[in-house]
Design a protein around this motif. Sequence first.
Motif, PDB file in Angstrom:
ATOM      1  N   LEU A  31       0.828  -1.211   0.000  1.00  0.00           N
ATOM      2  CA  LEU A  31       0.000   0.000   0.000  1.00  0.00           C
ATOM      3  C   LEU A  31       0.860   1.258   0.000  1.00  0.00           C
ATOM      4  N   LYS A  32       1.931   1.225   0.793  1.00  0.00           N
ATOM      5  CA  LYS A  32       2.843   2.379   0.827  1.00  0.00           C
ATOM      6  C   LYS A  32       3.483   2.588  -0.543  1.00  0.00           C
ATOM      7  N   LEU A  38       1.294   6.638  -6.735  1.00  0.00           N
ATOM      8  CA  LEU A  38       0.205   7.581  -7.007  1.00  0.00           C
ATOM      9  C   LEU A  38       0.658   9.021  -6.789  1.00  0.00           C
ATOM     10  N   LYS A  39       1.405   9.246  -5.711  1.00  0.00           N
ATOM     11  CA  LYS A  39       1.920  10.594  -5.446  1.00  0.00           C
ATOM     12  C   LYS A  39       2.836  11.058  -6.575  1.00  0.00           C
ATOM     13  N   ASP A  40       3.712  10.145  -7.038  1.00  0.00           N
ATOM     14  CA  ASP A  40       4.613  10.484  -8.142  1.00  0.00           C
ATOM     15  C   ASP A  40       3.831  10.811  -9.407  1.00  0.00           C
ATOM     16  N   ASN A  41       2.813  10.004  -9.695  1.00  0.00           N
ATOM     17  CA  ASN A  41       1.985  10.251 -10.878  1.00  0.00           C
ATOM     18  C   ASN A  41       1.250  11.577 -10.774  1.00  0.00           C
ATOM     19  N   MET A  42       0.749  11.883  -9.589  1.00  0.00           N
ATOM     20  CA  MET A  42       0.062  13.164  -9.392  1.00  0.00           C
ATOM     21  C   MET A  42       1.021  14.329  -9.576  1.00  0.00           C
ATOM     22  N   GLN A  43       2.253  14.168  -9.088  1.00  0.00           N
ATOM     23  CA  GLN A  43       3.256  15.220  -9.247  1.00  0.00           C
ATOM     24  C   GLN A  43       3.547  15.450 -10.732  1.00  0.00           C
TER      25      GLN A  43
END
Length: 117
Positions: A31-32, A38-43
């Motif tokens: 999950l981490k 997901l955070k990288d993709n959002m960035q």
Amino acid sequence: MTDSQKLDLLLSEVKEVKTDVCLLKEDVHHLKTDTQTLKDNMQKLNEKTEVLENRMIHTELMLENEIRVNIQRVAEGHLDLSRIFHEAMEPDSEVEMLALRVGMLESDMRKVKAKLA
């Protein structure tokens, strides 16, 4: 049930709990990892959006400061050409009017000559 059997049962239960905790740890790790992805993709998406916003602002400024001014210049040039064309056509109109008058005068002179003769 003897103490030894109870102890074996407890150990068995502890091993199951330990196994479950290990599985939970793995799930949390996945999950981490997924959350970081997901955070990288959002960035990356945010960066692309920012680039697009900057390009849009640049395009709007170019439209406002360059293209609109150039269109206005072309329109003014067109109006000047149209005015010059109409001014150039005026002498033709005057020549046509003079030709009509000369034709009428010639006709009148023929009538006068015919009466005098």
